[in-house]
Design an enzyme around this catalytic site. Structure first.
Site, PDB file in Angstrom:
ATOM      1  CG  HIS A 167      22.598  59.434  16.975  1.00  0.00           C
ATOM      2  ND1 HIS A 167      21.375  59.515  17.454  1.00  0.00           N
ATOM      3  CD2 HIS A 167      23.643  59.892  17.790  1.00  0.00           C
ATOM      4  CE1 HIS A 167      21.634  60.127  18.401  1.00  0.00           C
ATOM      5  NE2 HIS A 167      22.802  60.637  18.907  1.00  0.00           N
ATOM      6  CE1 TYR A 214      25.488  42.823   4.731  1.00  0.00           C
ATOM      7  CE2 TYR A 214      24.174  42.738   6.949  1.00  0.00           C
ATOM      8  CZ  TYR A 214      24.815  41.920   6.026  1.00  0.00           C
ATOM      9  OH  TYR A 214      25.452  40.808   6.285  1.00  0.00           O
ATOM     10  CE  LYS A 245      28.643  59.952  21.857  1.00  0.00           C
ATOM     11  NZ  LYS A 245      27.899  59.799  23.101  1.00  0.00           N
ATOM     12  CG  HIS A 300      23.337  66.375  25.047  1.00  0.00           C
ATOM     13  ND1 HIS A 300      24.331  65.683  24.101  1.00  0.00           N
ATOM     14  CD2 HIS A 300      22.257  65.467  25.177  1.00  0.00           C
ATOM     15  CE1 HIS A 300      23.790  64.311  23.701  1.00  0.00           C
ATOM     16  NE2 HIS A 300      22.829  64.415  24.558  1.00  0.00           N
ATOM     17  NE  ARG A 334      27.972  62.664  19.261  1.00  0.00           N
ATOM     18  CZ  ARG A 334      27.929  62.131  18.034  1.00  0.00           C
ATOM     19  NH1 ARG A 334      28.174  62.537  17.063  1.00  0.00           N
ATOM     20  NH2 ARG A 334      27.134  60.854  18.110  1.00  0.00           N
ATOM     21  NE  ARG A 373      23.660  65.775  20.257  1.00  0.00           N
ATOM     22  CZ  ARG A 373      24.026  64.950  19.160  1.00  0.00           C
ATOM     23  NH1 ARG A 373      24.330  65.694  18.175  1.00  0.00           N
ATOM     24  NH2 ARG A 373      23.843  63.603  19.069  1.00  0.00           N
TER      25      ARG A 373
END
EC number: 2.7.7.-
Length: 402
Positions: free
Chosen positions: A364, A373, A269, A338, A242, A341
């Site tokens: 992400h 998990y 974020k 962006h 980012r 990406r």
């Protein structure tokens, strides 16, 4: 002199402003009275008993307050008495509440300080920036509780960008909802107003740079722009990170001997600690850049203070303009940082990179069951596929990436 007939508008209009020899009191019902002074000034007052003593409480002046309004106020006083409350004290509290009522700017800043900053949200500067640009001036010194939906619609309609109007309504609505829940404002004036009523969502972008685009970008960076802008764009080209992550980056984030870098929790974020891989070209890019700068942050403003470069990250709009400068200068179709990406993720997918590794490369978080998990960051896989991406880029540009 006191008369006991009901107060009427006709009586008060005839008496208003006319001098008389005596003060006249006109009684209405249930304690409401109108006082006509010798100078012809008319005021309403309310008589009641509290703790066994007679009390006289001012209600308002005629004609600024109508008879209907005076009667409504009297009913409020009677309700308070029924609840065991002294109207004098309640009037004082009402006045204090009005005086202490938050302005639009105060309520927004309350949300920023008590919610955004307290919870480590990283877009605080951007929230403040867009609020100052679009809301602060038209709502200057206006109390939130004095605004109505129509006032806000006018403000949002004055914003040139329909996408920004959509965004600002959502942002202010969140802020005021928080303030209502904390009882610092009485109600949310935007409740019931939908973002689609004043604007539109941003269109989903699909821009993907092709090989020729990537080649043009790399060649342009050889002889144009500042060292900070060249470094930032090249780093994103190699990693797919980012913009804010590299824009805010500090020396301590990089473990170059291990071909890794870390985005600390709270720095973007996701608000979680993210470990990312680096290709050899990215490691060399960072090492060479660190030799050229003497600041802790890697991407700083060129503005000098006391003879030295200001050690703070460049602002988001400045970084966004790096891409604009390139596509303007090269004549390319418009693109954003962006979009880089998306380009890298799509290319890696075509090269055979597993989806879960692409997600980790992009920073992400996993979704569903895996989010709870599977905490593995696939760091070795990240490094492998970043090396694959570096080789692919070097085939496109026809030389080692440096």
């Amino acid at each position: 002199m006191c008369t006991h007939s009901m107060i009427t508008d006709t009586k008060l209009r005839k008496a208003l402003g006319k001098k008389r020899d005596d003060i006249e009191i006109i009684s209405d019902s249930h304690g409401l009275n109108a006082r006509i002074s010798q100078a012809g000034k008319i005021s309403f007052f309310y008589r009641y008993r509290w703790a066994g003593k007679a009390v006289k409480l001012n209600v308002g002046d005629y004609p600024a307050m109508s008879i209907t309004q005076a009667r409504e106020r009297r009913q409020q006083f009677r309700n308070w008495l029924t609840e065991g409350l002294d109207p004098r004290e309640q009037v004082k509290l009402d006045k204090q509440t009005r005086q202490e009522a938050m302005s639009v700017a105060e309520a927004f800043n309350y949300w920023i300080e008590r919610h955004c900053i307290a919870n480590g949200l990283v877009k605080v500067d951007y929230y403040r920036q867009v609020f100052e640009k679009h809301i602060a001036e038209p709502m200057k010194n206006v109390k939130v509780d004095n605004t109505a939906k129509m006032h806000w619609i006018n403000v949002f309609d004055s914003i040139e960008s329909r996408v920004m109007a959509h965004y600002m309504l959502s942002l202010c609505k969140r802020a005021f909802r928080f303030c209502v829940n904390r009882s610092v404002i009485a109600s949310n004036p935007l409740e019931g107003l939908l973002p689609s009523d004043v604007g539109q969502k941003p269109k989903k972008r699909t821009r993907r740079m092709d090989d020729d685009d990537l080649r043009k970008i790399y060649q342009w960076l050889k002889s144009h722009m500042s060292i900070e802008s060249v470094f930032l764009v090249k780093f994103i080209m190699l990693t797919g990170c980012r913009t804010a992550e590299i824009r805010l980056s500090e020396r301590s984030w990089f473990r170059l001997d291990d071909n890794e870098w870390v985005v600390p929790a709270g720095s973007y974020k996701t608000r979680v600690h993210i470990r990312r891989g680096l290709s050899d070209a990215a490691v060399n890019l960072v090492r060479n850049h660190l030799k050229k700068i003497n600041t802790n942050h890697l991407v700083t403003s060129q503005r000098k203070i006391d003879g030295g470069i200001k050690d703070s990250p460049v602002h988001s709009p400045v970084a966004s303009n790096y891409a604009r400068s390139i596509w303007n200068g090269t004549g390319m179709a418009e693109w954003s940082l962006h979009d880089m990406r998306r380009t890298i993720a799509t290319n890696l997918s075509e090269l055979g990179c597993p989806p879960h590794v692409i997600e980790k490369l992009l920073g992400h978080q996993m979704v569903g069951v895996m989010a709870h998990y599977n905490l593995h960051d696939y760091i070795d896989d990240q490094k492998h596929w970043l090396r694959v991406w570096q080789s692919h880029l070097e085939e496109i540009i026809g030389e080692p990436f440096s």
